[in-house]
Each structure stands twice: as structure tokens, then as C-alpha cells.
Design a protein around this motif. Sequence first.
Motif, PDB file in Angstrom:
ATOM      1  N   VAL A 158      26.124 -32.442  10.281  1.00 30.61           N
ATOM      2  CA  VAL A 158      27.497 -32.910  10.515  1.00 30.61           C
ATOM      3  C   VAL A 158      28.517 -31.767  10.551  1.00 30.61           C
ATOM      4  O   VAL A 158      29.347 -31.705  11.470  1.00 30.61           O
ATOM      5  CB  VAL A 158      27.889 -33.963   9.453  1.00 30.61           C
ATOM      6  N   PRO A 159      28.501 -30.806   9.585  1.00 31.32           N
ATOM      7  CA  PRO A 159      29.508 -29.738   9.622  1.00 31.32           C
ATOM      8  C   PRO A 159      29.494 -28.911  10.902  1.00 31.32           C
ATOM      9  O   PRO A 159      30.550 -28.673  11.495  1.00 31.32           O
ATOM     10  CB  PRO A 159      29.148 -28.875   8.398  1.00 31.32           C
ATOM     11  N   PHE A 160      28.316 -28.466  11.359  1.00 31.82           N
ATOM     12  CA  PHE A 160      28.324 -27.633  12.568  1.00 31.82           C
ATOM     13  C   PHE A 160      28.623 -28.463  13.815  1.00 31.82           C
ATOM     14  O   PHE A 160      29.169 -27.957  14.791  1.00 31.82           O
ATOM     15  CB  PHE A 160      27.028 -26.822  12.711  1.00 31.82           C
ATOM     16  N   ILE A 161      28.302 -29.759  13.796  1.00 33.93           N
ATOM     17  CA  ILE A 161      28.655 -30.628  14.921  1.00 33.93           C
ATOM     18  C   ILE A 161      30.175 -30.731  15.038  1.00 33.93           C
ATOM     19  O   ILE A 161      30.745 -30.673  16.141  1.00 33.93           O
ATOM     20  CB  ILE A 161      28.033 -32.030  14.760  1.00 33.93           C
ATOM     21  N   ILE A 162      30.847 -30.847  13.891  1.00 31.60           N
ATOM     22  CA  ILE A 162      32.318 -30.926  13.889  1.00 31.60           C
ATOM     23  C   ILE A 162      32.920 -29.629  14.419  1.00 31.60           C
ATOM     24  O   ILE A 162      33.793 -29.638  15.296  1.00 31.60           O
ATOM     25  CB  ILE A 162      32.830 -31.219  12.458  1.00 31.60           C
ATOM     26  N   VAL A 163      32.426 -28.482  13.895  1.00 37.41           N
ATOM     27  CA  VAL A 163      32.974 -27.182  14.294  1.00 37.41           C
ATOM     28  C   VAL A 163      32.815 -26.957  15.792  1.00 37.41           C
ATOM     29  O   VAL A 163      33.773 -26.625  16.504  1.00 37.41           O
ATOM     30  CB  VAL A 163      32.289 -26.039  13.504  1.00 37.41           C
ATOM     31  N   PHE A 164      31.609 -27.142  16.287  1.00 45.09           N
ATOM     32  CA  PHE A 164      31.333 -26.775  17.675  1.00 45.09           C
ATOM     33  C   PHE A 164      31.777 -27.835  18.676  1.00 45.09           C
ATOM     34  O   PHE A 164      31.993 -27.522  19.847  1.00 45.09           O
ATOM     35  CB  PHE A 164      29.855 -26.429  17.838  1.00 45.09           C
ATOM     36  N   SER A 165      31.923 -29.082  18.246  1.00 40.46           N
ATOM     37  CA  SER A 165      32.474 -30.100  19.143  1.00 40.46           C
ATOM     38  C   SER A 165      33.912 -29.758  19.509  1.00 40.46           C
ATOM     39  O   SER A 165      34.310 -29.824  20.684  1.00 40.46           O
ATOM     40  CB  SER A 165      32.421 -31.486  18.482  1.00 40.46           C
ATOM     41  N   ILE A 166      34.692 -29.362  18.492  1.00 42.37           N
ATOM     42  CA  ILE A 166      36.086 -28.965  18.732  1.00 42.37           C
ATOM     43  C   ILE A 166      36.127 -27.686  19.553  1.00 42.37           C
ATOM     44  O   ILE A 166      36.933 -27.540  20.484  1.00 42.37           O
ATOM     45  CB  ILE A 166      36.831 -28.780  17.394  1.00 42.37           C
ATOM     46  N   PHE A 167      35.225 -26.742  19.234  1.00 40.90           N
ATOM     47  CA  PHE A 167      35.198 -25.463  19.949  1.00 40.90           C
ATOM     48  C   PHE A 167      34.832 -25.667  21.421  1.00 40.90           C
ATOM     49  O   PHE A 167      35.490 -25.114  22.321  1.00 40.90           O
ATOM     50  CB  PHE A 167      34.196 -24.523  19.278  1.00 40.90           C
ATOM     51  N   PHE A 168      33.790 -26.443  21.704  1.00 43.00           N
ATOM     52  CA  PHE A 168      33.360 -26.674  23.084  1.00 43.00           C
ATOM     53  C   PHE A 168      34.437 -27.372  23.903  1.00 43.00           C
ATOM     54  O   PHE A 168      34.579 -27.139  25.104  1.00 43.00           O
ATOM     55  CB  PHE A 168      32.072 -27.508  23.113  1.00 43.00           C
ATOM     56  N   ALA A 169      35.206 -28.231  23.240  1.00 47.60           N
ATOM     57  CA  ALA A 169      36.260 -28.966  23.947  1.00 47.60           C
ATOM     58  C   ALA A 169      37.478 -28.091  24.232  1.00 47.60           C
ATOM     59  O   ALA A 169      38.272 -28.410  25.122  1.00 47.60           O
ATOM     60  CB  ALA A 169      36.681 -30.185  23.126  1.00 47.60           C
ATOM     61  N   SER A 170      37.605 -26.993  23.502  1.00 49.11           N
ATOM     62  CA  SER A 170      38.816 -26.175  23.605  1.00 49.11           C
ATOM     63  C   SER A 170      38.613 -24.835  24.306  1.00 49.11           C
ATOM     64  O   SER A 170      39.529 -24.318  24.945  1.00 49.11           O
ATOM     65  CB  SER A 170      39.389 -25.915  22.201  1.00 49.11           C
ATOM     66  N   ALA A 171      37.431 -24.243  24.185  1.00 46.96           N
ATOM     67  CA  ALA A 171      37.194 -22.895  24.718  1.00 46.96           C
ATOM     68  C   ALA A 171      36.923 -22.935  26.215  1.00 46.96           C
ATOM     69  O   ALA A 171      36.321 -23.881  26.731  1.00 46.96           O
ATOM     70  CB  ALA A 171      36.028 -22.243  23.988  1.00 46.96           C
ATOM     71  N   SER A 172      37.346 -21.894  26.925  1.00 49.40           N
ATOM     72  CA  SER A 172      37.076 -21.777  28.362  1.00 49.40           C
ATOM     73  C   SER A 172      35.650 -21.271  28.578  1.00 49.40           C
ATOM     74  O   SER A 172      35.052 -20.659  27.692  1.00 49.40           O
ATOM     75  CB  SER A 172      38.070 -20.814  29.005  1.00 49.40           C
ATOM     76  N   LEU A 173      35.104 -21.498  29.764  1.00 55.45           N
ATOM     77  CA  LEU A 173      33.727 -21.076  30.070  1.00 55.45           C
ATOM     78  C   LEU A 173      33.568 -19.564  29.994  1.00 55.45           C
ATOM     79  O   LEU A 173      32.512 -19.061  29.593  1.00 55.45           O
ATOM     80  CB  LEU A 173      33.327 -21.575  31.461  1.00 55.45           C
ATOM     81  N   SER A 174      34.598 -18.827  30.353  1.00 52.91           N
ATOM     82  CA  SER A 174      34.508 -17.364  30.339  1.00 52.91           C
ATOM     83  C   SER A 174      34.369 -16.822  28.912  1.00 52.91           C
ATOM     84  O   SER A 174      33.852 -15.717  28.703  1.00 52.91           O
ATOM     85  CB  SER A 174      35.748 -16.756  31.000  1.00 52.91           C
ATOM     86  N   PHE A 175      34.802 -17.595  27.929  1.00 52.83           N
ATOM     87  CA  PHE A 175      34.755 -17.141  26.540  1.00 52.83           C
ATOM     88  C   PHE A 175      33.313 -16.955  26.061  1.00 52.83           C
ATOM     89  O   PHE A 175      33.019 -16.078  25.252  1.00 52.83           O
ATOM     90  CB  PHE A 175      35.477 -18.148  25.637  1.00 52.83           C
ATOM     91  N   TYR A 176      32.385 -17.770  26.585  1.00 54.56           N
ATOM     92  CA  TYR A 176      30.998 -17.725  26.124  1.00 54.56           C
ATOM     93  C   TYR A 176      30.295 -16.427  26.509  1.00 54.56           C
ATOM     94  O   TYR A 176      29.312 -16.041  25.879  1.00 54.56           O
ATOM     95  CB  TYR A 176      30.207 -18.916  26.684  1.00 54.56           C
ATOM     96  N   THR A 177      30.759 -15.755  27.541  1.00 56.02           N
ATOM     97  CA  THR A 177      30.119 -14.514  27.991  1.00 56.02           C
ATOM     98  C   THR A 177      30.796 -13.268  27.425  1.00 56.02           C
ATOM     99  O   THR A 177      30.341 -12.152  27.673  1.00 56.02           O
ATOM    100  CB  THR A 177      30.122 -14.442  29.527  1.00 56.02           C
ATOM    101  N   GLN A 178      31.879 -13.467  26.693  1.00 58.70           N
ATOM    102  CA  GLN A 178      32.550 -12.333  26.074  1.00 58.70           C
ATOM    103  C   GLN A 178      31.703 -11.777  24.924  1.00 58.70           C
ATOM    104  O   GLN A 178      30.908 -12.493  24.313  1.00 58.70           O
ATOM    105  CB  GLN A 178      33.922 -12.753  25.535  1.00 58.70           C
ATOM    106  N   TYR A 179      31.904 -10.494  24.632  1.00 56.64           N
ATOM    107  CA  TYR A 179      31.198  -9.848  23.518  1.00 56.64           C
ATOM    108  C   TYR A 179      32.145  -9.754  22.326  1.00 56.64           C
ATOM    109  O   TYR A 179      33.235  -9.192  22.431  1.00 56.64           O
ATOM    110  CB  TYR A 179      30.697  -8.463  23.931  1.00 56.64           C
ATOM    111  N   ARG A 180      31.722 -10.336  21.204  1.00 58.63           N
ATOM    112  CA  ARG A 180      32.533 -10.342  19.989  1.00 58.63           C
ATOM    113  C   ARG A 180      31.663  -9.999  18.777  1.00 58.63           C
ATOM    114  O   ARG A 180      30.440 -10.162  18.808  1.00 58.63           O
ATOM    115  CB  ARG A 180      33.142 -11.739  19.770  1.00 58.63           C
ATOM    116  N   VAL A 181      32.331  -9.532  17.715  1.00 54.90           N
ATOM    117  CA  VAL A 181      31.657  -9.426  16.420  1.00 54.90           C
ATOM    118  C   VAL A 181      31.430 -10.854  15.922  1.00 54.90           C
ATOM    119  O   VAL A 181      32.359 -11.658  15.886  1.00 54.90           O
ATOM    120  CB  VAL A 181      32.510  -8.629  15.416  1.00 54.90           C
ATOM    121  N   CYS A 182      30.191 -11.175  15.567  1.00 58.54           N
ATOM    122  CA  CYS A 182      29.828 -12.562  15.259  1.00 58.54           C
ATOM    123  C   CYS A 182      30.288 -12.971  13.863  1.00 58.54           C
ATOM    124  O   CYS A 182      29.749 -12.517  12.854  1.00 58.54           O
ATOM    125  CB  CYS A 182      28.316 -12.747  15.385  1.00 58.54           C
ATOM    126  N   THR A 183      31.289 -13.822  13.812  1.00 57.55           N
ATOM    127  CA  THR A 183      31.735 -14.452  12.574  1.00 57.55           C
ATOM    128  C   THR A 183      32.088 -15.894  12.887  1.00 57.55           C
ATOM    129  O   THR A 183      32.405 -16.237  14.028  1.00 57.55           O
ATOM    130  CB  THR A 183      32.983 -13.756  11.977  1.00 57.55           C
TER     131      THR A 183
END
Length: 308
Positions: free
Chosen positions: A145-170
Amino acid sequence: MADNSSLVGGQSLRRINERVIIVQILVMIFLCINLLLIMTFFKKECFYKTTRYILFAVTLLSDSFLLFMSNIILIFNHFEFTMPVWLCIIISVVVILYFVVTPVTLTAMTLERYVAICMPLRHGELCSQSSTVNCILIIHALSSVPFIIVFSIFFASASLSFYTQYRVCTIQIFILYRWQDDIMAGVYQFYFMLMCIAIVFCYAKIMKVAKAASGEQRKSTWKGLRTVILHAFQLLLCLIQLWCPFIETAVLQISFKLFIDVRYINYLTFSLAPRCLSPLIYGLRDETFVHALKSYIYDFFGLTKRNI
């Protein structure tokens, strides 16, 4: 003045590197112990047909996954390595899932002890092998349930280009709004409140039986009671870990050096420590498991008790 600053920076970097090395040593020790216990679990048929041992193996696997994946994130963050956001999502899903699996499984193990001590005639029915498999599925469903909540909101809000960006993973890169933090904190607090209620309920019921028991039954009951207390201590450490980010954020406003020290202590005390208690509680305290562990070690190294 510049030389002094440079010296201080070098000392700080060396100290942090030494800390990373210490963490690697501890993680390797815990992973080796867990691996040894997992291999012992699969060596005897009675273990993977008994509910409490099956749930014990689930906690070992959960802790091992969490230690391994969180350690990767720790190393990457320390050296500021970047990775594609989609890869960070995969790693974060595992970390968030197994962060919750362990305390939920501990609660299930406490309930199993309650059934074994307070409802012995129904223990075989309620804690059968098929019931245990269903229990593991429920544990993972609740823990999702916790990660479903986090990533459901994230997937609904983030643009497609964001997934290919390189970031420090936190996990912070997936928190786009302040209210997401509040929701997550609320979910975790609700989970741990239910777990605490279950622990207290089981403790009270087992204590009642322990006072009325006598002889060998009394000894077994008090051992079960001590197990429940140790589970409660583990859950307390896990609960405190939820507050660590808030404490670290407040400390960061005071001093960055103090922030590094506090974060390091928090990781050792509230992340590593609870994960090393499971082998102690259900592995090294269980006579049957310890006997099987010794036999496995003797066989593995080609030794006999006489040689030892």
C-alpha cells in the motif's frame, strides 16, 4: 585559512569514508548470517512445514533484500552516482515494500505465538501450511500500500521525459508535494498503531495464560512471552525510524556536520539494528533451529562434534 579549510574538508571526507566502510562490514556480516540461517531453514523439512519457521524465513529474506538494496542506495548517494529515474523507481519499490514487510511479518509471528499458547487446540487448523501461504500473500499485499500511494501520485504528476533523466536515487525525488509526506506519515503511523495494538493484545493474553500455567507449560508460555516482548522492541525501533527524516531535517538547519553524524547514528540504530534482531529472536533462541544450524555448519566444513 584556505589550507585549514582544506584540511578540515579532507578530515571530514576521510571520516565519512571510514563510516561507509564500517557500514559495509556490518551489512556483509548480517547478510552472511541471514544467508546461513536461510540455507539451514531449507535443510530440514519440518521447518518449511511449520508456520513460525516459514514466517521467520520471510523476515530473513525481507531483511536481506532491504539491507542489500538500501546499501546500494547508500553507496550511490555517498559518491553522488546518478542513475535513470526508472531504475531508481525499481530499487525504491523494493526498499519501501520490504521496509514494511518485516514489521507486518513480526506482527503475524506474534499472532501465531498467541494462537499456539492461548488456543492450542486450534493451532493446527489456523496455522496450517496453506494458511501460512495465504498469510504471506496478505502480508505482501498490505505492505504494498505505501509504495502504491507514492508512485500512483508520482506517475500521475511526472512528465514522460522525467523517467529518462539521471538523478541521485532518493525517495525524495518522487515526493512532488508536501502533502504526500503527510499522507505517507499517516499511513505508516496507522500501520504501526494497528501493530502495537496487536502486540499489546497478544502480550496481555499470553501473560494471563502464563500466570495460570504450571510446570513445562509455564516454561514454554514464558518463553513465548519473551518472544513477544522482543518483537515489540523490534517494532519500536522500526517506528522510531519513521521519525528519523523529521529529526534529520531539523538538525540540518543547525549544522551540516551534526546532520551527517545524526544520520549515520540513525542508520545504524534504527535501520541495521532491527534487522539483526530477527536471527537472535527466532534463530539463536530456538533450540531446534540452533541444533539444525550446528549440524549444517559441521556438514558444510566436513567437521564432527569430536573435532570441534
